[in-house]
Design a protein around this motif. Structure first.
Motif, PDB file in Angstrom:
ATOM      1  N   ALA A  80     -20.056  79.333-111.183  1.00 29.69           N
ATOM      2  CA  ALA A  80     -21.124  78.359-110.909  1.00 29.69           C
ATOM      3  C   ALA A  80     -22.375  79.078-110.417  1.00 29.69           C
ATOM      4  N   HIS A  81     -22.194  80.060-109.553  1.00 28.02           N
ATOM      5  CA  HIS A  81     -23.332  80.837-109.032  1.00 28.02           C
ATOM      6  C   HIS A  81     -24.039  81.578-110.168  1.00 28.02           C
ATOM      7  N   THR A  82     -23.266  82.172-111.075  1.00 30.84           N
ATOM      8  CA  THR A  82     -23.841  82.903-112.214  1.00 30.84           C
ATOM      9  C   THR A  82     -24.649  81.967-113.106  1.00 30.84           C
ATOM     10  N   LEU A  83     -24.077  80.788-113.410  1.00 28.23           N
ATOM     11  CA  LEU A  83     -24.782  79.828-114.266  1.00 28.23           C
ATOM     12  C   LEU A  83     -26.054  79.316-113.584  1.00 28.23           C
ATOM     13  N   ARG A  84     -25.962  79.016-112.308  1.00 30.71           N
ATOM     14  CA  ARG A  84     -27.087  78.463-111.563  1.00 30.71           C
ATOM     15  C   ARG A  84     -28.248  79.456-111.474  1.00 30.71           C
ATOM     16  N   ASN A  85     -27.946  80.746-111.488  1.00 27.58           N
ATOM     17  CA  ASN A  85     -28.977  81.770-111.287  1.00 27.58           C
ATOM     18  C   ASN A  85     -29.440  82.449-112.575  1.00 27.58           C
ATOM     19  N   MET A  86     -29.142  81.854-113.717  1.00 30.29           N
ATOM     20  CA  MET A  86     -29.655  82.378-114.986  1.00 30.29           C
ATOM     21  C   MET A  86     -31.159  82.114-115.034  1.00 30.29           C
ATOM     22  N   PRO A  87     -31.920  82.970-115.731  1.00 32.32           N
ATOM     23  CA  PRO A  87     -33.360  82.704-115.867  1.00 32.32           C
ATOM     24  C   PRO A  87     -33.602  81.361-116.561  1.00 32.32           C
ATOM     25  N   ASN A  88     -34.615  80.626-116.142  1.00 31.55           N
ATOM     26  CA  ASN A  88     -35.030  79.325-116.671  1.00 31.55           C
ATOM     27  C   ASN A  88     -34.065  78.189-116.352  1.00 31.55           C
ATOM     28  N   VAL A  89     -33.067  78.429-115.498  1.00 31.42           N
ATOM     29  CA  VAL A  89     -32.143  77.377-115.071  1.00 31.42           C
ATOM     30  C   VAL A  89     -32.565  76.912-113.683  1.00 31.42           C
ATOM     31  N   ILE A  90     -32.701  75.601-113.521  1.00 27.86           N
ATOM     32  CA  ILE A  90     -33.098  75.024-112.237  1.00 27.86           C
ATOM     33  C   ILE A  90     -31.866  74.785-111.371  1.00 27.86           C
ATOM     34  N   GLY A  91     -30.768  74.405-112.010  1.00 25.04           N
ATOM     35  CA  GLY A  91     -29.531  74.148-111.282  1.00 25.04           C
ATOM     36  C   GLY A  91     -28.665  73.191-112.058  1.00 25.04           C
ATOM     37  N   PHE A  92     -27.630  72.703-111.399  1.00 23.31           N
ATOM     38  CA  PHE A  92     -26.735  71.736-112.027  1.00 23.31           C
ATOM     39  C   PHE A  92     -27.255  70.331-111.777  1.00 23.31           C
ATOM     40  N   LEU A  93     -26.980  69.437-112.718  1.00 20.36           N
ATOM     41  CA  LEU A  93     -27.311  68.030-112.553  1.00 20.36           C
ATOM     42  C   LEU A  93     -26.132  67.362-111.861  1.00 20.36           C
ATOM     43  N   GLY A  94     -26.376  66.764-110.718  1.00 20.58           N
ATOM     44  CA  GLY A  94     -25.326  66.074-109.979  1.00 20.58           C
ATOM     45  C   GLY A  94     -24.440  67.023-109.214  1.00 20.58           C
ATOM     46  N   ALA A  95     -24.127  66.667-108.003  1.00 18.98           N
ATOM     47  CA  ALA A  95     -23.229  67.462-107.178  1.00 18.98           C
ATOM     48  C   ALA A  95     -22.483  66.521-106.259  1.00 18.98           C
ATOM     49  N   ASN A  96     -21.261  66.905-105.902  1.00 19.64           N
ATOM     50  CA  ASN A  96     -20.505  66.067-104.973  1.00 19.64           C
ATOM     51  C   ASN A  96     -20.955  66.363-103.542  1.00 19.64           C
ATOM     52  N   LYS A  97     -20.306  65.758-102.559  1.00 21.80           N
ATOM     53  CA  LYS A  97     -20.741  65.914-101.165  1.00 21.80           C
ATOM     54  C   LYS A  97     -20.638  67.352-100.671  1.00 21.80           C
ATOM     55  N   GLY A  98     -19.757  68.120-101.265  1.00 25.28           N
ATOM     56  CA  GLY A  98     -19.597  69.520-100.859  1.00 25.28           C
ATOM     57  C   GLY A  98     -20.595  70.444-101.534  1.00 25.28           C
ATOM     58  N   GLY A  99     -21.476  69.904-102.367  1.00 23.93           N
ATOM     59  CA  GLY A  99     -22.475  70.731-103.047  1.00 23.93           C
ATOM     60  C   GLY A  99     -21.961  71.339-104.345  1.00 23.93           C
ATOM     61  N   GLU A 100     -20.723  71.022-104.702  1.00 24.37           N
ATOM     62  CA  GLU A 100     -20.164  71.550-105.947  1.00 24.37           C
ATOM     63  C   GLU A 100     -20.661  70.719-107.127  1.00 24.37           C
ATOM     64  N   PRO A 101     -20.910  71.360-108.285  1.00 25.10           N
ATOM     65  CA  PRO A 101     -21.362  70.619-109.475  1.00 25.10           C
ATOM     66  C   PRO A 101     -20.328  69.573-109.891  1.00 25.10           C
ATOM     67  N   GLU A 102     -20.810  68.428-110.270  1.00 22.87           N
ATOM     68  CA  GLU A 102     -19.960  67.319-110.698  1.00 22.87           C
ATOM     69  C   GLU A 102     -19.837  67.357-112.224  1.00 22.87           C
ATOM     70  N   PRO A 103     -18.608  67.395-112.780  1.00 26.52           N
ATOM     71  CA  PRO A 103     -18.459  67.414-114.247  1.00 26.52           C
ATOM     72  C   PRO A 103     -18.780  66.047-114.847  1.00 26.52           C
ATOM     73  N   LEU A 104     -19.133  66.046-116.123  1.00 22.27           N
ATOM     74  CA  LEU A 104     -19.358  64.792-116.842  1.00 22.27           C
ATOM     75  C   LEU A 104     -18.022  64.124-117.108  1.00 22.27           C
ATOM     76  N   LYS A 105     -18.037  62.807-117.161  1.00 16.81           N
ATOM     77  CA  LYS A 105     -16.829  62.069-117.540  1.00 16.81           C
ATOM     78  C   LYS A 105     -16.616  62.279-119.037  1.00 16.81           C
ATOM     79  N   SER A 106     -15.380  62.203-119.477  1.00 12.65           N
ATOM     80  CA  SER A 106     -15.092  62.437-120.896  1.00 12.65           C
ATOM     81  C   SER A 106     -15.794  61.412-121.782  1.00 12.65           C
ATOM     82  N   SER A 107     -15.952  60.174-121.288  1.00 10.50           N
ATOM     83  CA  SER A 107     -16.647  59.153-122.082  1.00 10.50           C
ATOM     84  C   SER A 107     -18.124  59.525-122.264  1.00 10.50           C
ATOM     85  N   GLU A 108     -18.738  60.113-121.227  1.00 11.45           N
ATOM     86  CA  GLU A 108     -20.140  60.540-121.329  1.00 11.45           C
ATOM     87  C   GLU A 108     -20.285  61.679-122.329  1.00 11.45           C
TER      88      GLU A 108
END
Length: 183
Positions: A80-108
């Motif tokens: 997650a740290h590697t993905l978040r710190n790639m050039p031109n990446v702002i961050g993950f969309l959505g995070a849970n209360k612990g600050g961890e990235p929230e995955p998309l639901k399979s229906s989405e």
């Protein structure tokens, strides 16, 4: 890192217009490091846009979710740290209360990827600005090469109603955007 985790889809927020660059950098990183073990897909959902230049149709692809890149990954260790710190990446969309990235639901994921597949199969969305009163030239069908005046425009269906002058009287026609060029 020998843990095994299920790969889920996450949304990376990227600088708008740099989505392809983010995908290239991620794919290069996947080949050159062990990131490929944890990341399996990088997807930019796109749509085809048909425009006209000098009377010719030009088809382009553009992201239909500008600024977002979907990544199928298992976020173990510092992935997650590697993905978040790639050039031109702002961050993950959505995070849970612990600050961890929230995955998309399979229906989405199915809805987004299904729409991307549907758009890839279609002939494209026409980016024509047509208004009532505009003059267009018909390029397809029985009335090819006739000029017509736009009477009604239905952009959501990509259809228009035109009046063609034939034998001294006006005849109404319903046409698709793909059958006309703007004069």
């Amino acid at each position: 890192m020998t843990e095994v985790a299920e790969k889920r889809f996450y949304v990376l927020r990227a600088v708008s217009g740099k989505e392809a660059k983010v995908r290239e950098q991620l794919e290069a990183e996947m080949k050159n490091t062990n990131l490929g073990q944890y990341v399996s897909q990088v997807v930019i959902p796109t749509e085809k846009i048909v425009t006209q230049r000098a009377g010719k149709k030009v088809i382009k692809e553009r992201p239909y979710l500008p600024g977002y890149v979907l990544v199928e990954a298992a976020l173990l260790g510092d992935v997650a740290h590697t993905l978040r710190n790639m050039p031109n990446v702002i961050g993950f969309l959505g995070a849970n209360k612990g600050g961890e990235p929230e995955p998309l639901k399979s229906s989405e994921v199915e809805r987004i990827l299904g729409r991307a597949d549907q758009m890839a199969d279609s002939e494209g969305v026409y980016d024509l600005e047509l208004y009532v009163g505009d003059v267009v030239r018909i390029i397809d069908g029985a009335f090819a090469n006739y000029e017509a005046t736009v009477e009604e425009v239905t952009p959501e269906k990509q259809k228009l109603r035109v009046m063609v002058k034939m034998f001294g009287r006006k005849t109404p026609l319903e046409l698709n955007y793909s059958q006309v060029v703007k004069e």
